[in-house]
Motif scaffolding. Structure first.
Motif, PDB file in Angstrom:
ATOM      1  N   THR A 126       0.905  -1.220   0.048  1.00  0.00           N
ATOM      2  CA  THR A 126      -0.055   0.244  -0.048  1.00  0.00           C
ATOM      3  C   THR A 126       0.931   1.360   0.084  1.00  0.00           C
ATOM      4  O   THR A 126       1.859   1.633   0.837  1.00  0.00           O
ATOM      5  N   ASP A 127       0.714   2.234  -1.003  1.00  0.00           N
ATOM      6  CA  ASP A 127       1.132   3.572  -1.119  1.00  0.00           C
ATOM      7  C   ASP A 127       0.068   4.514  -0.249  1.00  0.00           C
ATOM      8  O   ASP A 127      -1.139   4.075  -0.321  1.00  0.00           O
ATOM      9  N   ASN A 128       0.517   5.527   0.667  1.00  0.00           N
ATOM     10  CA  ASN A 128      -0.560   6.403   0.893  1.00  0.00           C
ATOM     11  C   ASN A 128      -1.509   5.668   1.850  1.00  0.00           C
ATOM     12  O   ASN A 128      -2.687   5.755   1.631  1.00  0.00           O
ATOM     13  N   PRO A 129      -1.112   4.798   2.744  1.00  0.00           N
ATOM     14  CA  PRO A 129      -2.100   3.910   3.747  1.00  0.00           C
ATOM     15  C   PRO A 129      -3.040   5.077   4.378  1.00  0.00           C
ATOM     16  O   PRO A 129      -2.867   5.863   4.727  1.00  0.00           O
ATOM     17  N   SER A 130      -4.227   4.285   4.608  1.00  0.00           N
ATOM     18  CA  SER A 130      -5.220   4.979   5.478  1.00  0.00           C
ATOM     19  C   SER A 130      -4.686   5.133   7.063  1.00  0.00           C
ATOM     20  O   SER A 130      -4.064   4.169   7.404  1.00  0.00           O
ATOM     21  N   PRO A 131      -5.499   5.985   7.590  1.00  0.00           N
ATOM     22  CA  PRO A 131      -4.988   6.034   9.320  1.00  0.00           C
ATOM     23  C   PRO A 131      -5.433   4.926   9.697  1.00  0.00           C
ATOM     24  O   PRO A 131      -6.632   4.097   9.577  1.00  0.00           O
ATOM     25  N   TYR A 132      -4.500   4.550  10.729  1.00  0.00           N
ATOM     26  CA  TYR A 132      -4.610   3.136  11.453  1.00  0.00           C
ATOM     27  C   TYR A 132      -5.059   1.872  10.630  1.00  0.00           C
ATOM     28  O   TYR A 132      -6.000   1.173  11.069  1.00  0.00           O
ATOM     29  N   MET A 133      -4.465   1.821   9.871  1.00  0.00           N
ATOM     30  CA  MET A 133      -4.443   0.750   8.944  1.00  0.00           C
ATOM     31  C   MET A 133      -4.154  -0.680   9.448  1.00  0.00           C
ATOM     32  O   MET A 133      -3.352  -0.787  10.445  1.00  0.00           O
ATOM     33  N   VAL A 134      -5.013  -1.743   9.398  1.00  0.00           N
ATOM     34  CA  VAL A 134      -4.589  -3.141   9.747  1.00  0.00           C
ATOM     35  C   VAL A 134      -4.816  -3.974   8.548  1.00  0.00           C
ATOM     36  O   VAL A 134      -5.585  -4.042   7.884  1.00  0.00           O
ATOM     37  N   ARG A 135      -3.619  -4.949   8.620  1.00  0.00           N
ATOM     38  CA  ARG A 135      -3.413  -6.052   7.605  1.00  0.00           C
ATOM     39  C   ARG A 135      -4.349  -7.217   8.204  1.00  0.00           C
ATOM     40  O   ARG A 135      -4.594  -7.336   9.501  1.00  0.00           O
ATOM     41  N   PRO A 136      -4.711  -8.137   7.165  1.00  0.00           N
ATOM     42  CA  PRO A 136      -5.324  -9.286   7.544  1.00  0.00           C
ATOM     43  C   PRO A 136      -4.653  -9.939   8.644  1.00  0.00           C
ATOM     44  O   PRO A 136      -3.313 -10.046   8.496  1.00  0.00           O
ATOM     45  N   VAL A 137      -5.225 -11.144   9.053  1.00  0.00           N
ATOM     46  CA  VAL A 137      -4.695 -12.056   9.927  1.00  0.00           C
ATOM     47  C   VAL A 137      -3.530 -12.951   9.247  1.00  0.00           C
ATOM     48  O   VAL A 137      -3.988 -13.335   8.141  1.00  0.00           O
ATOM     49  N   TYR A 138      -2.394 -13.307   9.703  1.00  0.00           N
ATOM     50  CA  TYR A 138      -1.473 -13.896   9.083  1.00  0.00           C
ATOM     51  C   TYR A 138      -1.124 -15.145   9.894  1.00  0.00           C
ATOM     52  O   TYR A 138      -0.697 -15.098  11.306  1.00  0.00           O
ATOM     53  N   THR A 139      -1.062 -16.434   9.485  1.00  0.00           N
ATOM     54  CA  THR A 139      -0.842 -17.584   9.973  1.00  0.00           C
ATOM     55  C   THR A 139       0.828 -18.073   9.554  1.00  0.00           C
ATOM     56  O   THR A 139       0.989 -18.088   8.605  1.00  0.00           O
ATOM     57  N   ALA A 140       1.532 -18.157  10.724  1.00  0.00           N
ATOM     58  CA  ALA A 140       3.129 -18.538  10.146  1.00  0.00           C
ATOM     59  C   ALA A 140       3.163 -19.782   9.887  1.00  0.00           C
ATOM     60  O   ALA A 140       2.905 -20.596  10.745  1.00  0.00           O
ATOM     61  N   ALA A 141       3.460 -20.090   8.566  1.00  0.00           N
ATOM     62  CA  ALA A 141       3.783 -21.654   8.307  1.00  0.00           C
ATOM     63  C   ALA A 141       4.934 -22.182   8.841  1.00  0.00           C
ATOM     64  O   ALA A 141       5.070 -23.460   8.824  1.00  0.00           O
ATOM     65  N   ALA A 142       5.824 -21.288   9.211  1.00  0.00           N
ATOM     66  CA  ALA A 142       7.098 -21.885   9.863  1.00  0.00           C
ATOM     67  C   ALA A 142       7.595 -21.019  10.548  1.00  0.00           C
ATOM     68  O   ALA A 142       7.179 -19.414  10.485  1.00  0.00           O
TER      69      ALA A 142
END
Length: 262
Positions: A213-229
């Motif tokens: 993302t360029d020029n992100p919105s205020p207080y941006m949150v990414r999706p949940v990520y599950t660590a495969a390793a």
């Protein structure tokens, strides 16, 4: 002899005078009356300092005094008025100094339990503050040597001040939420790598968490990520000034909600 003269004769006066001179000079040698003028002239004048015990180290620097060995010039240093602000290092007032001014240890109104992490004690104040469970501490903060572009960790040579990345260590099977705490930068990108990107000698291929993302919105949150390793997560932030001005966060969701209960 008339009056209250304690000496009945001139001989008695001379004898008493000789005894007084010998007592002052510390000698037992006989004195003749003709020796009196020279002996009297040789007597020390002023205060008797023969029993003085002070030395230069007992007197303020720049001040003088007299002792058994003659004139003394002091050597005690003076400590002027100052305010000591507590920090991580101890401040020691060395011995052997004269406090020429007040020595003030500064106070801090913010030194209260609510501003100190629970379990920690600062200057005798036990903390009560509990941060949100799961907020992670970066393994490395504000790394200027590379940036995230798509799924790549691209090296910067030379490093750029307006580009900064926080590197986190991920654990296999755990769930993470990545976000931008304050929008100061004009770019926000996140990538996951099997190798610590701070040790990379060439560009690293990884996987992107969500979308760049360029020029992100205020207080941006990414999706949940599950660590495969077990891996490394690089949160890249940049602006036209310094990337360090942008604040990112990573939340370990498994520390907030036990598995199976969220």
């Amino acid at each position: 002899m008339p009056g209250n003269n304690p000496y009945p004769s001139l001989a008695a006066l001379f004898t008493a005078t000789a005894q007084a001179l010998r007592a002052r000079t510390g000698t037992s040698a006989p004195l003749r009356a003709c020796d009196f003028p020279a002996a009297i002239a040789a007597l020390p004048s002023g205060t008797d300092t023969s029993d003085a015990t002070a030395s230069a180290s007992d007197i303020l620097a720049g001040r003088t005094a007299y002792g058994p060995g003659g004139k003394l010039t002091g050597s005690i240093p003076s400590l002027p008025e100052r305010t000591i602000t507590p920090g991580t290092q101890a401040v020691t007032l060395a011995a052997g100094q004269y406090l020429a001014g007040a020595q003030t240890v500064a106070g801090e109104a913010a030194l209260v339990p609510g501003n100190i992490r629970a379990g920690a004690t600062v200057f005798g104040v036990a903390g009560s503050y509990q941060a949100l469970p799961g907020i992670m501490t970066p393994l490395y903060s504000n790394v200027h040597s590379g940036y995230v572009t798509n799924s790549w960790w691209a090296l910067l040579d030379p490093p750029q001040a307006n580009c900064a990345a926080d590197i986190y260590r991920l654990t296999q099977g755990r769930h993470y939420l990545v976000g931008l705490g304050a929008v100061i930068g004009n770019r926000f990108r996140v990538g996951v790598y099997n190798v610590d990107p701070t040790t990379a000698t060439e560009n690293l291929a990884g996987s992107t968490v969500g979308s760049d993302t360029d020029n992100p919105s205020p207080y941006m949150v990414r999706p949940v990520y599950t660590a495969a390793a077990d891996s490394y997560l690089a949160v890249f932030k940049a602006n036209n000034g310094t990337g360090e001005a942008a604040a990112a966060f990573v939340l370990d969701l498994d520390a907030v909600t036990p598995p199976g209960e969220g």
